[in-house]
Design a protein around this motif. Structure first.
Motif, PDB file in Angstrom:
ATOM      1  N   MET A  91       4.978 -11.891   8.983  1.00 26.94           N
ATOM      2  CA  MET A  91       4.641 -10.478   9.048  1.00 26.94           C
ATOM      3  C   MET A  91       5.677  -9.711   8.230  1.00 26.94           C
ATOM      4  O   MET A  91       6.877  -9.765   8.535  1.00 26.94           O
ATOM      5  CB  MET A  91       4.631  -9.986  10.494  1.00 26.94           C
ATOM      6  CG  MET A  91       3.781 -10.839  11.429  1.00 26.94           C
ATOM      7  SD  MET A  91       2.070 -11.011  10.862  1.00 26.94           S
ATOM      8  CE  MET A  91       1.376 -12.055  12.131  1.00 26.94           C
ATOM      9  N   ALA A  92       5.219  -9.002   7.201  1.00 25.54           N
ATOM     10  CA  ALA A  92       6.137  -8.304   6.302  1.00 25.54           C
ATOM     11  C   ALA A  92       5.589  -6.905   6.005  1.00 25.54           C
ATOM     12  O   ALA A  92       4.369  -6.702   5.941  1.00 25.54           O
ATOM     13  CB  ALA A  92       6.317  -9.087   5.002  1.00 25.54           C
ATOM     14  N   TYR A  93       6.494  -5.954   5.801  1.00 24.96           N
ATOM     15  CA  TYR A  93       6.082  -4.590   5.492  1.00 24.96           C
ATOM     16  C   TYR A  93       5.403  -4.527   4.130  1.00 24.96           C
ATOM     17  O   TYR A  93       5.920  -5.019   3.137  1.00 24.96           O
ATOM     18  CB  TYR A  93       7.289  -3.652   5.509  1.00 24.96           C
ATOM     19  CG  TYR A  93       7.763  -3.302   6.902  1.00 24.96           C
ATOM     20  CD1 TYR A  93       7.023  -2.440   7.707  1.00 24.96           C
ATOM     21  CD2 TYR A  93       8.938  -3.841   7.407  1.00 24.96           C
ATOM     22  CE1 TYR A  93       7.444  -2.122   8.991  1.00 24.96           C
ATOM     23  CE2 TYR A  93       9.371  -3.526   8.693  1.00 24.96           C
ATOM     24  CZ  TYR A  93       8.616  -2.667   9.475  1.00 24.96           C
ATOM     25  OH  TYR A  93       9.037  -2.364  10.748  1.00 24.96           O
ATOM     26  N   HIS A  94       4.219  -3.895   4.107  1.00 26.48           N
ATOM     27  CA  HIS A  94       3.489  -3.617   2.887  1.00 26.48           C
ATOM     28  C   HIS A  94       3.540  -2.110   2.660  1.00 26.48           C
ATOM     29  O   HIS A  94       3.036  -1.337   3.499  1.00 26.48           O
ATOM     30  CB  HIS A  94       2.031  -4.059   2.998  1.00 26.48           C
ATOM     31  CG  HIS A  94       1.818  -5.547   3.031  1.00 26.48           C
ATOM     32  ND1 HIS A  94       2.471  -6.386   3.901  1.00 26.48           N
ATOM     33  CD2 HIS A  94       1.004  -6.342   2.269  1.00 26.48           C
ATOM     34  CE1 HIS A  94       2.063  -7.642   3.693  1.00 26.48           C
ATOM     35  NE2 HIS A  94       1.179  -7.629   2.715  1.00 26.48           N
ATOM     36  N   THR A  95       4.144  -1.685   1.579  1.00 30.88           N
ATOM     37  CA  THR A  95       4.301  -0.258   1.327  1.00 30.88           C
ATOM     38  C   THR A  95       3.938   0.059  -0.123  1.00 30.88           C
ATOM     39  O   THR A  95       3.718  -0.847  -0.943  1.00 30.88           O
ATOM     40  CB  THR A  95       5.745   0.194   1.594  1.00 30.88           C
ATOM     41  OG1 THR A  95       6.635  -0.560   0.759  1.00 30.88           O
ATOM     42  CG2 THR A  95       6.123  -0.026   3.050  1.00 30.88           C
ATOM     43  N   PHE A  96       3.886   1.359  -0.428  1.00 28.96           N
ATOM     44  CA  PHE A  96       3.628   1.828  -1.782  1.00 28.96           C
ATOM     45  C   PHE A  96       4.794   2.704  -2.234  1.00 28.96           C
ATOM     46  O   PHE A  96       5.368   3.453  -1.444  1.00 28.96           O
ATOM     47  CB  PHE A  96       2.334   2.633  -1.856  1.00 28.96           C
ATOM     48  CG  PHE A  96       1.115   1.872  -1.422  1.00 28.96           C
ATOM     49  CD1 PHE A  96       0.597   0.865  -2.218  1.00 28.96           C
ATOM     50  CD2 PHE A  96       0.497   2.153  -0.217  1.00 28.96           C
ATOM     51  CE1 PHE A  96      -0.526   0.153  -1.817  1.00 28.96           C
ATOM     52  CE2 PHE A  96      -0.629   1.453   0.191  1.00 28.96           C
ATOM     53  CZ  PHE A  96      -1.141   0.444  -0.614  1.00 28.96           C
ATOM     54  N   SER A  97       5.125   2.602  -3.509  1.00 29.84           N
ATOM     55  CA  SER A  97       6.217   3.409  -4.047  1.00 29.84           C
ATOM     56  C   SER A  97       5.824   4.872  -4.200  1.00 29.84           C
ATOM     57  O   SER A  97       6.676   5.760  -4.116  1.00 29.84           O
ATOM     58  CB  SER A  97       6.663   2.864  -5.406  1.00 29.84           C
ATOM     59  OG  SER A  97       7.200   1.572  -5.272  1.00 29.84           O
ATOM     60  N   ASN A  98       4.532   5.144  -4.419  1.00 25.32           N
ATOM     61  CA  ASN A  98       4.075   6.520  -4.632  1.00 25.32           C
ATOM     62  C   ASN A  98       2.564   6.575  -4.428  1.00 25.32           C
ATOM     63  O   ASN A  98       1.912   5.544  -4.193  1.00 25.32           O
ATOM     64  CB  ASN A  98       4.445   6.999  -6.041  1.00 25.32           C
ATOM     65  CG  ASN A  98       4.017   5.996  -7.115  1.00 25.32           C
ATOM     66  OD1 ASN A  98       2.844   5.669  -7.225  1.00 25.32           O
ATOM     67  ND2 ASN A  98       4.981   5.513  -7.887  1.00 25.32           N
ATOM     68  N   THR A  99       2.004   7.767  -4.518  1.00 16.18           N
ATOM     69  CA  THR A  99       0.571   7.931  -4.270  1.00 16.18           C
ATOM     70  C   THR A  99      -0.276   7.248  -5.331  1.00 16.18           C
ATOM     71  O   THR A  99      -1.391   6.803  -5.053  1.00 16.18           O
ATOM     72  CB  THR A  99       0.215   9.424  -4.210  1.00 16.18           C
ATOM     73  OG1 THR A  99       0.636  10.054  -5.432  1.00 16.18           O
ATOM     74  CG2 THR A  99       0.904  10.092  -3.024  1.00 16.18           C
ATOM     75  N   PHE A 100       0.236   7.156  -6.559  1.00 15.10           N
ATOM     76  CA  PHE A 100      -0.526   6.490  -7.614  1.00 15.10           C
ATOM     77  C   PHE A 100      -0.664   4.993  -7.310  1.00 15.10           C
ATOM     78  O   PHE A 100      -1.726   4.404  -7.500  1.00 15.10           O
ATOM     79  CB  PHE A 100       0.155   6.705  -8.964  1.00 15.10           C
ATOM     80  CG  PHE A 100       0.278   8.147  -9.350  1.00 15.10           C
ATOM     81  CD1 PHE A 100      -0.829   8.860  -9.782  1.00 15.10           C
ATOM     82  CD2 PHE A 100       1.497   8.810  -9.258  1.00 15.10           C
ATOM     83  CE1 PHE A 100      -0.731  10.200 -10.130  1.00 15.10           C
ATOM     84  CE2 PHE A 100       1.613  10.144  -9.609  1.00 15.10           C
ATOM     85  CZ  PHE A 100       0.498  10.847 -10.045  1.00 15.10           C
ATOM     86  N   ASP A 101       0.432   4.383  -6.857  1.00 18.85           N
ATOM     87  CA  ASP A 101       0.371   2.976  -6.477  1.00 18.85           C
ATOM     88  C   ASP A 101      -0.569   2.776  -5.289  1.00 18.85           C
ATOM     89  O   ASP A 101      -1.290   1.774  -5.215  1.00 18.85           O
ATOM     90  CB  ASP A 101       1.761   2.453  -6.115  1.00 18.85           C
ATOM     91  CG  ASP A 101       2.624   2.222  -7.345  1.00 18.85           C
ATOM     92  OD1 ASP A 101       2.147   2.494  -8.460  1.00 18.85           O
ATOM     93  OD2 ASP A 101       3.781   1.773  -7.185  1.00 18.85           O
ATOM     94  N   GLU A 102      -0.567   3.721  -4.364  1.00 21.13           N
ATOM     95  CA  GLU A 102      -1.444   3.598  -3.199  1.00 21.13           C
ATOM     96  C   GLU A 102      -2.905   3.648  -3.609  1.00 21.13           C
ATOM     97  O   GLU A 102      -3.739   2.888  -3.093  1.00 21.13           O
ATOM     98  CB  GLU A 102      -1.128   4.709  -2.198  1.00 21.13           C
ATOM     99  CG  GLU A 102      -1.932   4.601  -0.910  1.00 21.13           C
ATOM    100  CD  GLU A 102      -1.490   5.601   0.140  1.00 21.13           C
ATOM    101  OE1 GLU A 102      -2.014   5.543   1.261  1.00 21.13           O
ATOM    102  OE2 GLU A 102      -0.610   6.449  -0.184  1.00 21.13           O
ATOM    103  N   GLU A 103      -3.242   4.532  -4.545  1.00 19.96           N
ATOM    104  CA  GLU A 103      -4.624   4.630  -5.006  1.00 19.96           C
ATOM    105  C   GLU A 103      -5.090   3.327  -5.640  1.00 19.96           C
ATOM    106  O   GLU A 103      -6.260   2.951  -5.515  1.00 19.96           O
ATOM    107  CB  GLU A 103      -4.750   5.775  -6.015  1.00 19.96           C
ATOM    108  CG  GLU A 103      -4.607   7.157  -5.399  1.00 19.96           C
ATOM    109  CD  GLU A 103      -4.580   8.249  -6.448  1.00 19.96           C
ATOM    110  OE1 GLU A 103      -4.658   7.907  -7.656  1.00 19.96           O
ATOM    111  OE2 GLU A 103      -4.491   9.437  -6.066  1.00 19.96           O
ATOM    112  N   ASP A 104      -4.191   2.625  -6.317  1.00 19.53           N
ATOM    113  CA  ASP A 104      -4.541   1.373  -6.997  1.00 19.53           C
ATOM    114  C   ASP A 104      -4.205   0.134  -6.184  1.00 19.53           C
ATOM    115  O   ASP A 104      -4.392  -0.989  -6.665  1.00 19.53           O
ATOM    116  CB  ASP A 104      -3.801   1.291  -8.340  1.00 19.53           C
ATOM    117  CG  ASP A 104      -4.191   2.405  -9.287  1.00 19.53           C
ATOM    118  OD1 ASP A 104      -5.321   2.911  -9.152  1.00 19.53           O
ATOM    119  OD2 ASP A 104      -3.363   2.770 -10.142  1.00 19.53           O
TER     120      ASP A 104
END
Length: 426
Positions: free
Chosen positions: A336-349
């Motif tokens: 189990m590992a944290y999955h995160t995004f650096s910014n909103t653009f990365d989150e969209e993709d």
């Protein structure tokens, strides 16, 4: 019985962010690498990879490697421990003979192989028609993780064995840096999203170990012409060509100090049974592992259709084209590992950052037994340490270890040895 996430995630030493100064060498050719579900096409001419197509060769017939018997663990070399261990974690004085592979606890197919850097090679799992893949049963450790659009990809670590063909090779992700560092490996991938490429290229202690189809004088990538699929999904890494490429390109391929794993054939106490493990990454990507008591191996079964609109699950055995054997593992580990995004653009993709540093919840399966565990990585340049909840190291069965990487919001149901893991991210 449902196990919710345990509150065992200790805040440990996190490694310093990689240096991002620009290297003087020219950038890798930027070719984005989507992973669509698409119908089977034969050598599609509109492939974005066709202009960089490697030389086609036919897959030679191969003979599977003989079964090897692990030797008893006798202390002959110093064990490499994490710099700082969590409170309550005590590591016994345990080492493997230098003749054994520290990643499997087995003799390598050739002792000379362990004088090199390992190879961490990206292997596709989608589109479905690229199966069967080549080389997964010859790897020492294999990681599967979520990429985007409900799909997963493998990264296979080769140290004690070679495989003539490995692939199909696909694009890199941020997660791959974890594996490159842990194993001191050459990271083999077929380009990446520009954000990922730029990060890897400009990380000084990672960039010298990137292997892509545009590498130097002799990129060891070829097409497999016995497969009637488009060029884009038909690029394979050829290990017989790698040694010559190392020499011609003047690459660093010296022996590396890699921490030994803990291995034993003794079966742990069966507090929980672990005979079948189902993994649901999405309605499109799911799999199961079934324990075979005769071989003491877990056999991998892969989905053949989605499960939208309450459709029934459908599986088939995942086969390695190189050996003709079912993909199997002596140990299956869920991380189990944290999955995160650096910014909103990365989150969209869905360009994920997967944090495999510090400590986290884990589940270890071997010999039909399930063990509640935690993973520990306080040294960014050493493999994971798996311990019980009381801090004792977990001994793996000698052989291949397969890691399923899930999000920390994931949950698991289990009953009578059957486990159902459901991947979820915040």
């Amino acid at each position: 019985m449902r196990f919710s996430r345990f509150n065992i995630l200790a805040i440990l030493i996190l490694f310093v962010s990689s240096c991002n100064s620009q290297l003087p060498a020219g950038p890798i050719s930027r070719i984005p690498s989507p992973t669509p579900f698409q119908p089977l096409t034969e050598n599609a001419s509109d492939s974005p990879y066709v202009d960089a197509a490697p030389t086609p060769l036919f897959l030679p017939s191969t003979t599977p490697l003989p079964t090897v018997t692990p030797l008893p663990p006798t202390p002959t070399q110093e064990v490499i421990l994490p710099e700082t261990l969590p409170e309550g974690v005590n590591i016994p004085a345990f080492t493997l003979p230098t003749s054994l592979n520290p990643l499997t606890g087995l003799p390598p197919s050739d002792t000379a192989l362990m004088e090199r850097r390992p190879l961490a090679i990206k292997v596709a799992n989608y589109p479905r028609y690229i199966r069967p893949q080549s080389g997964l049963t010859l790897a020492d450790n294999v990681y599967e993780y979520y990429i985007e659009a409900g799909l997963t990809r493998f990264i296979a670590v080769f140290y004690g064995n070679n495989s003539e063909w490995v692939g199909p090779v696909r694009s890199g992700r941020y997660f791959d840096e974890n594996i490159q560092r842990m194993y001191h490996a050459y990271l083999v991938f077929k380009f990446a999203d520009p954000r990922v490429e730029t990060h890897l290229e400009t990380t000084n202690d990672v960039s010298p170990f990137l292997v892509v189809p545009s590498l130097g004088k002799c990129p060891p990538f070829q097409l497999m012409t016995t497969r009637h699929i488009e060029v884009y999904n038909n690029s394979y890494f050829r290990m017989p060509l790698w040694e010559d490429c190392v020499i011609k390109n003047g690459l660093d391929n010296q022996h590396q100090a890699i921490r030994n794993g803990f291995f034993s054939e003794s079966v742990p106490s069966p507090d929980l049974l672990g005979t079948q493990m189902f993994t649901y990454y999405s309605v499109d990507s799911y799999n199961k592992w079934v324990y075979d008591p005769d071989t003491k191996q877990y056999i991998r079964y892969q989905e053949t259709d989605d499960i939208r609109n309450d459709k029934p699950e459908k599986y088939t055995t995942l086969i390695d084209q190189m050996t003709g054997n079912a993909v199997h593992a002596s140990n299956v580990v869920y991380l189990m590992a944290y999955h995160t995004f650096s910014n909103t653009f990365d989150e969209e993709d869905e360009v994920y950052q997967i944090d495999l540093t510090g400590s986290g919840e884990a589940y270890v399966f071997r010999d039909g037994v399930g063990i509640l565990a935690r993973w520990i990585r306080t040294n960014r340049d050493q493999p994971l340490l798996l311990t019980t909840l009381n801090g004792a190291p977990i001994y793996f069965r000698p052989g291949i270890t397969f890691y399923e990487v899930l999000g920390t919001a994931s949950y698991v149901d289990q009953d009578a040895g059957e486990w159902h893991f459901h991947h979820a991210t915040p």
